[in-house]
Scaffold this active site. Structure first.
Site, short mmCIF file in Angstrom:
data_model
loop_
_atom_site.label_atom_id
_atom_site.label_comp_id
_atom_site.label_asym_id
_atom_site.label_seq_id
_atom_site.Cartn_x
_atom_site.Cartn_y
_atom_site.Cartn_z
N GLY A 173 1.31 -2.97 3.32
CA GLY A 173 0.52 -3.89 4.14
C GLY A 173 -0.94 -3.87 3.75
N ASP A 174 -1.48 -2.68 3.54
CA ASP A 174 -2.87 -2.54 3.11
C ASP A 174 -3.07 -3.09 1.70
OD1 ASP A 174 -4.22 -1.18 5.30
OD2 ASP A 174 -2.92 0.52 4.88
N ILE A 175 -2.20 -2.70 0.79
CA ILE A 175 -2.35 -3.12 -0.61
C ILE A 175 -2.20 -4.63 -0.73
CG2 ILE A 175 -1.41 -2.91 -2.93
CD1 ILE A 175 -2.85 -0.42 -1.94
N GLY A 178 -5.38 -6.22 0.48
CA GLY A 178 -6.45 -5.99 -0.47
C GLY A 178 -6.35 -6.89 -1.69
#
Length: 394
Positions: A173-175, A178
């Site tokens: 989710g973060d990657i 980003g």
């Protein structure tokens, strides 16, 4: 990938990084790798939350987590909620090309530093907000990777068929957010600038469902959780070997024929249960029962050699330690082993984009908290204001 940054694609681009944790720092790390001058704004006395998320690298006082996401950035301690801090930040933003932030929605605006505020003195800035969710019922939920994965469906399709849903080993989710942030920023920069860009974790993960979403719409059923097994291809999964696990990816009938020859099982080609891929999927359990004993008789290395000799898609499942000892990793140049932090070698994966006419950055250390506060702010505020800011952070 050379260390010279003179031809880096984003050379000359100034980025204000008001992010912490993973999604935002990953985005600004990519921008730094591509040559941008990234100024990281951190809370006085605390900094990015990941600075205190161990283990540390050698005796540097820098955590491995923080160091992996903030190389080559300049750190400025600044309290954006204070009058002096907000004013100093406004001076920095007036000359910046990009601003990236991942506070809760509305936080920057509360400090008088939202998109509309900053645009009054810098119309051309690309203002990028990384959030958990776009407008809707979930807008104000705490935006953590685990939450986004749970709601997006990605956890529901990860794990064994008879086991609980699992969170993938990478914070996707973060990657995901980003990477979409970098796409949005660069697109806006070279499309003329002056845009507000919002990138959500949740909706980003939903977009990553791709054919998983298509299958759901076509069948009216949830996409199945099958471990490493593929719902429409066989054999397409991992098999236990004499010393580990081996991933097999047979995706066509022609490859199946080559596979049977390579494993010295021509009899399987005559078995009507396995003639076509659809047959193999229908009789998956029987097929797996034929192959499991075969794979357990040989090592990962032996199977990998066999697959490579016959041009078959398959590979051993490596852990992260084995990965970084891999000869291909060493020879491809993707691993930068020039960096030393706290007396320890700290190799890290470079930005994997290979430009024919330019380079990406490497060999850059992560900053200590507030390391560049005075040098950066002295360019935009008077001595009295700088003294107050420095005093406030001590």
């Amino acid at each position: 990938m050379a260390t010279d940054t003179s031809t880096a694609p984003l050379e000359g681009v100034r980025v204000l990084d008001c992010t912490q944790m993973l999604a935002g720092p990953f985005a600004t790390q990519l921008l730094a790798d591509l040559g941008a001058d990234v100024v990281k704004i951190e809370r006085p006395g605390h900094g990015d939350i990941t600075r205190s998320t161990g283990p540390d690298v050698g005796d540097s006082g820098l955590s491995a987590y923080f160091s992996s996401l903030n190389r080559g950035k300049r750190s400025v301690e600044l309290d954006l909620s204070s009058e002096d801090g907000a004013a100093a930040f406004a001076c920095l933003a007036a000359d910046a090309d990009v601003l990236v932030e991942n506070y809760r929605p509305g936080t920057m605006a509360k400090w008088g530093l939202g998109d509309d505020d900053v645009r009054t003195f810098n119309e051309e800035i690309v203002y990028c907000s990384i959030s958990g969710f776009l407008e809707g019922p979930y807008r104000d939920l705490p935006a953590f990777d685990m939450v986004a994965q749970a709601l997006s469906g990605s956890m529901s399709i990860t794990g064994q068929e008879d086991g609980p849903p699992m969170r993938p080993g990478i914070a996707i989710g973060d990657i995901c957010a980003g990477m979409y942030a970098v796409v949005g920023v660069v697109t806006s920069l070279y499309g003329g600038g002056g845009e507000y860009v919002e990138v959500p974790m949740f909706e980003g993960l939903v977009s990553w469902l791709t054919e998983r979403a298509g299958r759901t719409f076509a069948t009216g059923k949830p996409y199945p959780r099958l471990g490493t097994t593929h719902p429409t291809l066989a054999p397409y999964q991992t098999f236990e070997t004499a010393d580990g696990w081996f991933a097999v990816a047979i995706a066509s009938d022609g490859t199946w024929q080559s596979f049977c020859t390579a494993i010295d099982r021509p009899d399987l080609l005559e078995d009507q249960r396995f003639t076509t891929n659809n047959d193999r999927v229908e009789h998956r359990e029987e097929l797996v029962s034929e192959l499991e004993p075969l794979f357990r008789d040989r090592t990962n290395a032996a199977w990998f050699e066999t697959f490579r000799q016959h041009g078959l898609p398959g590979a051993p499942v490596k852990n992260t330690h084995e990965l970084f000892e891999d000869e291909h990793i060493r020879e491809s140049g993707i691993l930068d082993d020039e960096l030393t932090i706290g007396g320890e070698e700290f190799p890290y994966p470079r930005c994997p984009i290979d430009f024919a006419g330019g380079t990406t950055r490497s060999g850059h250390t992560p900053p200590q908290l507030g390391e560049h506060t005075e040098s950066v702010l002295s360019e935009v505020v008077d001595d009295a204001t700088l003294a107050r800011i420095v005093d406030d952070r001590e």
